[in-house]
Scaffold this motif. Structure first.
Motif, PDB file in Angstrom:
ATOM      1  N   GLU A  61       6.721   6.970 -10.696  1.00  0.00           N
ATOM      2  CA  GLU A  61       5.276   6.907 -10.477  1.00  0.00           C
ATOM      3  C   GLU A  61       4.687   6.054 -11.576  1.00  0.00           C
ATOM      4  O   GLU A  61       4.807   6.374 -12.757  1.00  0.00           O
ATOM      5  N   GLU A  62       3.978   4.961 -11.165  1.00  0.00           N
ATOM      6  CA  GLU A  62       3.554   3.943 -12.126  1.00  0.00           C
ATOM      7  C   GLU A  62       2.048   3.753 -12.023  1.00  0.00           C
ATOM      8  O   GLU A  62       1.480   3.658 -10.945  1.00  0.00           O
ATOM      9  N   THR A  63       1.415   3.711 -13.224  1.00  0.00           N
ATOM     10  CA  THR A  63      -0.025   3.455 -13.314  1.00  0.00           C
ATOM     11  C   THR A  63      -0.232   2.258 -14.214  1.00  0.00           C
ATOM     12  O   THR A  63       0.225   2.243 -15.365  1.00  0.00           O
ATOM     13  N   VAL A  64      -0.954   1.259 -13.655  1.00  0.00           N
ATOM     14  CA  VAL A  64      -1.201   0.014 -14.386  1.00  0.00           C
ATOM     15  C   VAL A  64      -2.653   0.014 -14.828  1.00  0.00           C
ATOM     16  O   VAL A  64      -3.567   0.040 -13.976  1.00  0.00           O
ATOM     17  N   VAL A  79       1.024  -0.468 -18.952  1.00  0.00           N
ATOM     18  CA  VAL A  79       1.615   0.195 -17.792  1.00  0.00           C
ATOM     19  C   VAL A  79       2.190   1.532 -18.261  1.00  0.00           C
ATOM     20  O   VAL A  79       2.944   1.574 -19.251  1.00  0.00           O
ATOM     21  N   ASP A  81       4.552   4.765 -17.035  1.00  0.00           N
ATOM     22  CA  ASP A  81       5.528   5.158 -16.007  1.00  0.00           C
ATOM     23  C   ASP A  81       5.957   6.588 -16.222  1.00  0.00           C
ATOM     24  O   ASP A  81       6.085   7.064 -17.344  1.00  0.00           O
ATOM     25  N   SER A  96      12.610  -2.472 -15.586  1.00  0.00           N
ATOM     26  CA  SER A  96      11.256  -2.689 -16.053  1.00  0.00           C
ATOM     27  C   SER A  96      11.162  -4.055 -16.718  1.00  0.00           C
ATOM     28  O   SER A  96      12.065  -4.477 -17.430  1.00  0.00           O
ATOM     29  N   THR A 284      -4.947   0.993  -5.027  1.00  0.00           N
ATOM     30  CA  THR A 284      -3.717   1.654  -4.581  1.00  0.00           C
ATOM     31  C   THR A 284      -3.259   1.011  -3.271  1.00  0.00           C
ATOM     32  O   THR A 284      -4.071   0.607  -2.432  1.00  0.00           O
ATOM     33  N   ASN A 850       6.247  -0.431  -6.631  1.00  0.00           N
ATOM     34  CA  ASN A 850       6.326  -0.524  -8.093  1.00  0.00           C
ATOM     35  C   ASN A 850       5.640  -1.810  -8.530  1.00  0.00           C
ATOM     36  O   ASN A 850       5.405  -2.726  -7.733  1.00  0.00           O
ATOM     37  N   PHE A 851       5.352  -1.890  -9.810  1.00  0.00           N
ATOM     38  CA  PHE A 851       4.749  -3.089 -10.378  1.00  0.00           C
ATOM     39  C   PHE A 851       5.686  -3.763 -11.373  1.00  0.00           C
ATOM     40  O   PHE A 851       5.924  -4.966 -11.339  1.00  0.00           O
ATOM     41  N   GLU A 861       5.854   4.737  -6.442  1.00  0.00           N
ATOM     42  CA  GLU A 861       4.493   4.372  -6.042  1.00  0.00           C
ATOM     43  C   GLU A 861       3.789   3.820  -7.258  1.00  0.00           C
ATOM     44  O   GLU A 861       4.162   4.107  -8.403  1.00  0.00           O
ATOM     45  N   VAL A 862       2.729   3.025  -6.970  1.00  0.00           N
ATOM     46  CA  VAL A 862       2.022   2.386  -8.059  1.00  0.00           C
ATOM     47  C   VAL A 862       0.532   2.382  -7.746  1.00  0.00           C
ATOM     48  O   VAL A 862       0.133   2.244  -6.594  1.00  0.00           O
TER      49      VAL A 862
END
Length: 876
Positions: A61-64, A79, A81, A96, A284, A850-851, A861-862
């Motif tokens: 699970e990725e948050t940018v 980023v 993760d 990554s 999203t 993913n990013f 998910e990202v």
């Protein structure tokens, strides 16, 4: 502008949560992950746990976090993760491209081989962060406009006026997806959610495009959404253009409803001393990835339904055509139906009125039948009396016929006697002539004697001789006269004439009385015939009325059969048959062997007329006979009287004369005087004799005339007696027929009495039934009136239905041409392609997981959080 309240609310909640988490991470990014050595430490096993997934796969699970300047340009990217380790792997593989990766939660480390890294774990999850300096999949641009003029962000601080802030997003993440063997170029479907909290003292009258403003009084929160690239991926503009070509109206409606896929967010407000807080934007791509849209199944289902719809429209069109044709036929038929109902309404009204009239008539008929039934006893009694009188009449007529035969015989005998008397009239006439001649001789002798007396002086001898001769002649005359009288009448003339006169008078008196009695006989018989005619006419009227009632009952029984009606019909038929039998007896018959009452009366009328004529003829003949008889009797009596008287005078005179001559002592003078006196007497006697003879001759003439009249009267009497006998025979025959007819009438009267009683009972039942029927017909009349009103509405309704069916048929044809066919074309030309593109977009959404990179066999998910720098006034 279309609202997105639910989406915006959910997006705002996610955005705020993610933003807070990001802020926390950035706030601690420069701190050591551990405190000084003198602080207590916690092992990674105690600090870290692993997440359990249902499928047991490693999940990333990725948050940018993208920090941008006030104009939206990228400043730096961090980023965060979260590697979820459901299997508790000690070596957790990852990929990554981040720089400066560091574990943000434990002291676990990793080994790197290019972009591939392996985390050395204690079986728990891994949380780490790193920096990113490359391109972003979504670029953002923020534009400020003050009072309609674009203004740089740094120049906006402290300004007042009408401000517009627009957030534009550009999607850079395009992928190639194969759908149904065809590659589709689509953008990853990012949902951009932008929001911020505005100060109510600075911002007022806030409006937003592609979003929503929420105010709590002091603060105003705006949230807007955008989906950059989705419109191009789905080729919405191409679809609109195609719809314009295929169905311009639908395209116009889409334009009117502002069906748009937003690609920007714009707010407008009145501001005072402009300042702008930090703005957060959440991006999203997994919005459609969880939808699991099976476009193939959907398209098959849609295509099946569209085909069914097209087929149904075809069937509807065919059915509408048939419906229109059928309704046209119905419309053309409903007018005669309406007319028939109108006629039925009128007929039911007449039926109702007729039944009421029939019920009233039946009631009166029932009363009349009751009266008739109660009067049949008098009728039976009267017929019995009539029967007795007819028998008596027949007997009397028989007796009269027998008397007429006797009268005819007597008349015949009388006629014979008159014939014999007529044969002797010539002898009587001859004697009368002789008597007349002798009288003349006597007169002449008397004259001569008178002359001789005057010549007495000449010689007595001559006188003596003359007297002797005269005496002898007188003697001879007297003898001859007596002989002639005796010879003429046979000594019975006086008796015969007396009896003839008396008999003629009796006959005349009897016939006069009979003529008086029979004078009224034709009138009485005629009155009897008139009475029979009146009874026959009344009975005919009754039969006609009963036959009308019978016809009505039969018609009712045909329409509504019932046992009661059948019984009434049978009874009424029997009654009518009996009435007709009586009527036949009252009319002239056609069968001579079966005479009727009317036949008998006709015979009575004929006989009465014959009797009246015959009696009149007999009376006239009798009167003539009576007159002749009286004349004969008077003439005969006068003849006898005068003749006898004259003879006696002559003889007496001569005897006296002769005596005078015989006297011796008498002188010649005395003898001459006596002779002269005797001659005078003789002359007188001769005159009387001559007068008597003349009277007798006149009486004989009268007798001859009377006998002629009497002979004629006798002939008329004989003919009248024959006519009387014939008339009485006819009258007797008529009385026999009358008696036979009255016998039939008596038999029919018994049946009529029973029939009248039964008729009275059935007429009462019929009257009650007709009342119920009249009541029912009244309800029928009312119902048909309602039906008539309904038929008018039906006619109008059918006309409207026919017009509507025509419109429906035309509309369905138009619908098929302008709608269904266009829909099928749009579906085949555009919708299928749109669904393919939607399927590609959905797959692209799922593929973008993913990013910074992801290891093989790992799901992920990202999401992106853009933090846009705020604008503040300078403290100076």
């Amino acid at each position: 502008m279309k609202t997105y309240s639910k989406v915006i609310a959910g997006a705002l909640a996610v955005m705020l949560s993610a933003g807070a988490t990001g802020m926390y991470a950035m706030a601690n990014k420069k701190e050591d992950k551990k405190s000084d050595s003198d602080e207590s430490t916690t092992s990674s096993a105690e600090k870290n746990t692993h997440t359990t997934n249902a499928d047991g796969k490693t999940y990333k699970e990725e948050t940018v976090y993208v920090m941008t300047k006030a104009n939206g340009s990228k400043d730096r990217v961090i980023v965060s993760d979260w590697l979820k380790n459901p299997k508790g792997l000690k070596d957790l593989e990852d990929v990554s491209n981040l720089k400066d990766i560091e574990n943000t939660k434990t002291d676990e480390t990793f080994d790197a081989n290019g972009n591939k890294i392996t985390w050395k774990t204690e079986g728990g999850d891994i949380y780490y962060k790193g920096n990113y300096s490359g391109d972003l999949p979504i670029e953002m641009k923020v534009t400020y406009t003050l009072d309609g003029k674009e203004t740089k962000p740094e120049d906006m601080a402290g300004k007042s006026g009408k401000v517009t802030i627009r957030y534009d997003f550009t999607n850079k993440a395009k992928q190639t997806i194969n759908i149904n063997g065809k590659d589709q170029q689509v953008y990853v479907p990012f949902l951009m959610t932008t929001g911020s909290i505005l100060d109510g003292d600075i911002f007022s009258n806030v409006d937003i495009k592609n979003g929503k403003v929420i105010s709590d009084g002091n603060k105003q929160i705006f949230v807007g959404i955008a989906m950059p690239g989705l419109k191009e991926s789905l080729n919405v503009e191409g679809l609109k253009e195609s719809l314009k070509k295929t169905d311009e109206k639908t395209a116009e409606k889409l334009e009117e409803k502002d069906v748009e896929i937003p690609e920007y967010v714009e707010i407008t407000a009145d501001v005072h001393n402009f300042e702008m807080p930090t703005t957060l934007t959440l991006a999203t791509s997994n919005l459609l990835s969880n939808a699991e849209i099976d476009t193939t199944e959907i398209l098959n289902a849609v295509e099946s339904k569209l085909n069914e719809m097209a087929k149904g429209v075809d069937q509807l069109s065919v059915g509408a055509g048939k419906l229109s044709t059928g309704l046209n036929t119905l419309n053309s038929s409903v007018t005669p139906l309406s007319d028939g109902i109108a006629k039925l309404y009128l007929g039911s009204g007449e039926l109702n009125q007729g039944l009421k009239t029939a019920q009233d008539g039946a009631s009166q008929l029932a009363q009349g039948a009751g009266t008739l039934s109660s009067s049949t006893d008098q009728l039976t009694s009267g017929i019995a009396e009539l029967k007795t009188g007819s028998a008596t009449l027949s007997t009397k007529l028989g007796e009269a016929s027998s008397g007429a035969k006797t009268l005819a015989g007597g008349a015949s005998t009388l006629a014979g006697g008159f014939a014999q008397l007529d044969q002797k009239l010539p002898t009587l006439a001859s004697g009368a002539q002789q008597l007349k001649a002798g009288a003349q001789q006597l007169a002449d002798g008397s004259s001569q004697l008178s002359a001789g007396a005057s010549q007495l002086s000449t010689g007595l001898s001559q006188a003596q001789n003359g007297v002797a001769q005269l005496q002898g002649g007188a003697q001879q005359l007297n003898t001859n006269l007596q002989q002639q009288l005796d010879k003429t009448t046979d000594g019975t003339l006086a008796n015969a004439t007396a009896k003839l006169s008396a008999g003629a008078k009796q006959v005349s008196d009897g016939l006069t009385q009979m003529n008086t009695q029979v004078a009224n006989l034709p009138t009485q018989v005629q009155q009897l015939g008139q009475g029979v005619d009146t009874a026959a006419a009344s009975l005919e009227t009754t039969i006609s009325a009963n036959e009308q009632v019978l016809a009505g009952l039969k018609q009712l029984n045909t329409q509504s059969p019932s046992q009661s009606l059948a019984t009434s019909i049978a009874t009424l038929e029997q009654t009518i048959a009996g009435q007709k039998q009586i009527l036949a007896a009252l009319k002239n018959g056609t069968d001579p062997s079966n005479p009727t009452i009317k036949d008998g009366i006709s015979a009575l009328e004929t006989g009465a007329g014959t009797i009246k004529t015959s009696v009149g003829a007999l009376a006239n003949g009798s009167a003539q006979v009576n007159t002749g008889a009286q004349q004969i009797d008077a003439g005969a009596q006068k003849l006898m009287s005068e003749a006898q008287k004259g003879a006696e005078q002559i003889y007496g005179g001569l005897a006296q004369l002769n005596g005078k001559f015989n006297e011796k002592n008498t002188g010649i003078l005395d003898g001459s005087k006596a002779l002269s006196s005797g001659l005078s007497e003789l002359n007188k006697g001769a005159g009387a004799l001559n007068s008597g003879v003349q009277s007798a001759a006149g009486g004989i003439g009268e007798l001859t005339t009377g006998l002629g009249q009497l002979s004629n009267g006798a002939k008329q009497l004989n003919g009248g007696a024959a006519q009387l006998s014939s008339g009485l025979v006819q009258l007797h025959d008529g009385s026999v027929k009358l008696d036979s007819g009255i016998g039939q009438l008596a038999g029919g009267a018994g049946q009529f009495k029973d029939g009248a009683k039964l008729l009275a009972e059935k007429m009462t039942t019929l009257s009650e039934g007709l009342k119920k029927l009249a009541d029912g017909s009244g309800e029928l009349y009312s119902g048909i009136g309602t039906l008539k009103d309904g038929s008018t509405q039906l006619t109008d309704g059918v006309k409207q239905l026919s017009d509507g069916a025509k419109q429906l048929d035309d509309g369905l044809k138009q619908f098929k041409t302008e709608a269904v066919d266009k829909i099928m074309r749009v579906y085949n030309d555009e919708i299928k392609g749109l669904m393919d593109k939607l399927s590609a977009v959905t797959k692209a959404s799922g593929a973008y997981n993913n990013f910074s990179g992801i290891a093989e066999g790992t799901d992920g998910e990202v999401k992106f959080i853009y933090e846009t720098e705020g604008i503040t006034k300078s403290k100076d």
